[in-house]
Enzyme design. Structure first.
Site, PDB file in Angstrom:
ATOM      1  N   ASP A 174       0.875  -1.159   0.000  1.00  0.00           N
ATOM      2  CA  ASP A 174       0.000   0.000   0.000  1.00  0.00           C
ATOM      3  C   ASP A 174       0.923   1.221   0.000  1.00  0.00           C
ATOM      4  O   ASP A 174       2.104   1.135   0.337  1.00  0.00           O
ATOM      5  CB  ASP A 174      -0.936  -0.016   1.219  1.00  0.00           C
ATOM      6  CG  ASP A 174      -2.150   0.861   0.989  1.00  0.00           C
ATOM      7  OD1 ASP A 174      -3.162   0.670   1.684  1.00  0.00           O
ATOM      8  OD2 ASP A 174      -2.089   1.739   0.105  1.00  0.00           O
ATOM      9  N   TRP A 175       0.357   2.331  -0.334  1.00  0.00           N
ATOM     10  CA  TRP A 175       1.185   3.527  -0.569  1.00  0.00           C
ATOM     11  C   TRP A 175       1.767   4.072   0.727  1.00  0.00           C
ATOM     12  O   TRP A 175       1.035   4.490   1.608  1.00  0.00           O
ATOM     13  CB  TRP A 175       0.335   4.566  -1.291  1.00  0.00           C
ATOM     14  CG  TRP A 175       0.406   4.480  -2.789  1.00  0.00           C
ATOM     15  CD1 TRP A 175       0.773   5.465  -3.649  1.00  0.00           C
ATOM     16  CD2 TRP A 175       0.114   3.352  -3.627  1.00  0.00           C
ATOM     17  NE1 TRP A 175       0.708   5.049  -4.955  1.00  0.00           N
ATOM     18  CE2 TRP A 175       0.337   3.737  -4.971  1.00  0.00           C
ATOM     19  CE3 TRP A 175      -0.285   2.039  -3.387  1.00  0.00           C
ATOM     20  CZ2 TRP A 175       0.149   2.882  -6.051  1.00  0.00           C
ATOM     21  CZ3 TRP A 175      -0.471   1.174  -4.465  1.00  0.00           C
ATOM     22  CH2 TRP A 175      -0.254   1.591  -5.769  1.00  0.00           C
TER      23      TRP A 175
END
Ligand code: GLC
Length: 730
Positions: A262-263
């Site tokens: 995930d970012w």
């Protein structure tokens, strides 16, 4: 003879002079052979380069070898507008508006694998047309608490339903040469402290509740990528969690795709290298925060990794496994030259969005058959509530969209009713004035100068002579509602909604409340209204789909994919005080007893049960019969439409295990069939009960076990509306 020899000679000469296509570029070659060939040609630097972001939504290719970049895009409900290289804000393009499909709670509520396939095909075509290689969705995290801000992006509380409903979506998206990235793997069941909370979960709960949908996505759906979650499990972040990513995902399940973080979800270089992460994506140019200035070389899987490879602290074998996975992802997508062209905002996609929406809308209450509205005998319809005029495709976090068109409920109703009746609108309450997100603007100014009292009195005045009042409320995409990055504080309807509904009920008996939400809400006024409809966030076709159902053009067939408890304490996580916003340790004390499993264990009557949903017709179930079939059983029964109009029924199969060495839920969903029946029509519904369906996970044996004993197959229209049962012995 001589001419044959000459022909063979000429053929040999022609072949030897044709330019030889490198194996990795030759699509006729087996995938693994192409991967190995490309890997053999890459330098150390090139290998590391493809393992991390080069921009907000892309990772590098290998320019020297003609291997293209990989472009990712949000989100599960539609293709996010183009953003600037390093920004979250939209780039201001004028050719990137999309079809906004219904939120995935709506898809789950359709209980229709046909709709799931239709959804995946349509959104996959939009991603393909926008030349995206990886679609960051679907989300399949289990609905553990009604407060989770992102439940609207997911597929409910039951692992079997979530698994069944995500597989066709995945398969159809990937037929476009676009990878899904199933998220958020795993145990991301709340937004509060999402980057830092450590989920404490026993193995049985992990395997029986929180992993199955992801396992189905990988083993049945064939997902080409998976997104690691932000939170921790057993003290390791899920973007680099050895047990979840290496042991379970890659070894136990045989996942051959790429794990994408995930970012900004990567916090440890050594773990990022050894614990199963393949591509590190980020929030800022240093991967974690939004400070600019540092380059993408600062990512854990960038120069820090290259240094460790060069000084021998990191193994090339582990590196090559990552590179193989990224190359495999690339060959399936960006380098796939036989993928279809895709399409954007087509009539077919608009039609798909409307069909999925109407199949997911859930009719929760319909006293005195107040619905469908009999327009011939209706003179005045009063529509009240902010959610009748508010666009819901903008906001809510990364699933926010720039929809080419969004039909609000009031617009859909006005279009459908025309001049057959008068439609009057009253605001009723002021909630959230949000109109932009990431520079996407709804264009609607929702400001209203009236006080709360004035808003209510105006609505009440208009209600006194209305034939029917349609109250559009629920939640929205503002922070603290159905939105990424934060959870709700309570299950109550926000703003003055309850006051408005109570006031309207004082002056009008014909009230229908429509809940626009992705979550359960409390309904203290439930006995004062005739009808309740859960409409979800329906996207582009919201108004048209809602009008189709309210006016009876379509017979609603949706059923709840999660429980609506009467109050928060009726939910397991909250009853045991096991949901926390103020603690970084979240112990899933309720274990496998999530949703209806909790309610039935404790004999708690929900407001509306898992699997509940009414129709404008009625269905009768015959007696279920059970007989041996192979090493399993076959349960069959007749279902008849006993009403006056066609309808669809979702026939649900639950199984109870009466003798088990470990406590099991009262019953668990193990099958469903959505069938369409004309008035008076009868169809036989059959369920195959395979031995695996009777197993439970035993941590002491680190595996699934089948114990002999007595079982019951329950068949019904909802988890709390069982129509027939049949016992069997295994
Ligand atoms: C967000 C979300 C994830 C999304 C990604 C890119 O933080 O958690 O679902 O796909 O970042 O926007």
């Amino acid at each position: 003879m001589r001419s044959t020899l000459l022909a063979i000679f000429l053929l040999a000469v022609s072949c030897s002079t044709a330019p030889k296509v490198a194996t990795y570029l030759d699509e006729s070659q087996p995938l693994e052979k192409r991967v190995e060939d490309a890997l053999s040609r890459m330098t150390l630097e090139e290998k590391v380069k493809i393992l991390h972001a080069q921009s907000k939504f892309s990772s590098a290719g290998v320019p020297r070898l003609g291997i293209p970049e990989l472009w990712t895009t949000d989100g599960p409900h539609g293709i996010r507008p183009e953003v600037l290289w390093d920004q979250w804000n939209q780039a201001g393009w004028t050719n990137d508006s999309c079809t906004a499909f219904p939120a995935l709670t709506c898809l789950a509520a359709s209980w229709s694998e046909e709709m799931s396939a239709l959804y995946g095909k349509a959104i996959g075509e939009e991603a393909r047309y926008r030349e995206k290689d990886v679609l960051l969705g679907p989300g399949v995290n289990i609905y553990r608490t009604p407060l989770c801000g992102r439940n609207f992006e997911y597929m409910g509380e039951d692992p079997y339903l979530a698994g069944k409903m995500c597989v066709p979506y995945i398969q159809e998206v990937q037929k476009n040469g676009v990878a899904v990235c199933v998220k958020h793997f795993a145990l991301n069941n709340q937004e509060a402290n999402r980057h830092t909370y450590n989920a404490v979960v026993d193995d049985r709960t992990l395997y029986e509740i929180y992993l199955p949908a992801f396992k189905a996505a990988v083993q049945e759906g064939g997902a080409w990528s998976i997104m690691g979650a932000y939170n921790l499990y057993e003290g390791q972040h899920l973007c680099h969690n050895d047990r979840i990513l290496n042991r379970i995902l890659k070894e136990e399940w045989g996942f051959d795709g790429a794990v994408i973080s995930d970012w900004g979800g990567v916090h440890n270089t050594e773990e990022a290298i050894t614990n199963g992460l393949d591509i590190e994506m980020g929030t800022g140019t240093n991967g974690l925060d939004s400070k600019y200035g540092k380059s993408y070389d600062a990512y854990n899987l960038a120069l820090p990794y290259l240094e460790r490879l060069k000084d021998g602290r990191a193994s090339v074998e582990v590196l090559d496994d990552k590179v193989r996975r990224v190359l495999r992802l690339n060959f399936r997508t960006a380098m796939n030259n036989s993928k279809p062209t895709g399409s954007l905002c087509s009539p077919e996609h608009y039609d798909a969005a409307r069909r999925i929406a109407v199949e997911g809308i859930v009719l929760l209450k319909n006293e005195d058959d107040i619905l469908p509205i009999d327009i011939e005998s209706t003179k005045k319809i009063l529509v009240v509530g902010e959610n009748a005029i508010k666009k819901m495709t903008v906001g809510g976090g990364s699933s926010s969209l720039k929809a080419q068109y969004e039909c609000t409920p009031i617009a859909g109703l006005r279009e459908a009713v025309g001049d057959k009746a008068e439609i009057v609108y009253q605001r009723g309450y002021v909630g959230d004035l949000l109109r932009t997100y990431n520079n996407v603007d709804t264009g609607i100014d929702l400001t209203d100068p009236r006080s709360e009292e004035e808003l209510i009195s105006d609505a009440v005045a208009a209600a006194s002579d209305a034939d029917i009042v349609l109250f559009f409320g629920g939640l929205n995409k503002a922070k603290g509602q159905d939105s990424e990055g934060c959870d709700r504080d309570s299950m109550a309807l926000p703003y003055a909604q309850n006051k408005v509904i109570e006031a309207l009920a004082e002056v009008n008996d014909n009230i229908v409340v429509l809940i626009v939400s992705g979550n359960a809400v409390e309904m203290p006024w439930i006995d004062k209204v005739e009808g309740v409809v859960e409409t979800w966030f329906l996207g582009t076709q919201a108004g048209h789909a809602i009008a189709d159902v309210l006016l009876g053009k379509v017979n609603p067939s949706g059923k709840l994919p999660f429980t609506f408890p009467v109050r928060l304490e009726d939910n397991g996580a909250h009853a045991l005080n096991a949901y926390h916003k103020d603690s970084l340790t979240v112990e899933y004390k309720e274990g496998i007893f999530v949703g209806y499993r909790w309610a039935e264990k404790h004999n708690i009557k929900p407001l509306f049960a898992f699997g509940h949903g009414l129709s404008y017709t009625t269905f009768e179930y015959g007696q279920a019969k059970c007989r041996k079939s192979g090493d399993g059983f076959k349960v069959s029964l007749d279902v008849t439409n006993t009403g006056a109009r066609e309808g669809q029924e979702i026939v649900q199969l639950y199984i109870s295990d009466h003798e088990s060495s470990l406590e099991r839920p009262v019953k668990e969903l193990k099958g469903f069939r959505k069938i369409r029946l004309a008035p008076g029509e009868t169809k036989e519904v059959t369920f195959e009960i395979e031995p695996d369906m009777l197993k439970f996970y035993d941590p002491a044996q680190s595996g699934w076990v089948l114990e002999k004993g007595s079982f019951t197959a329950h068949v019904g229209a909802s988890s709390d509306d069982i129509r027939t049962r049949v016992d069997f012995q295994k």
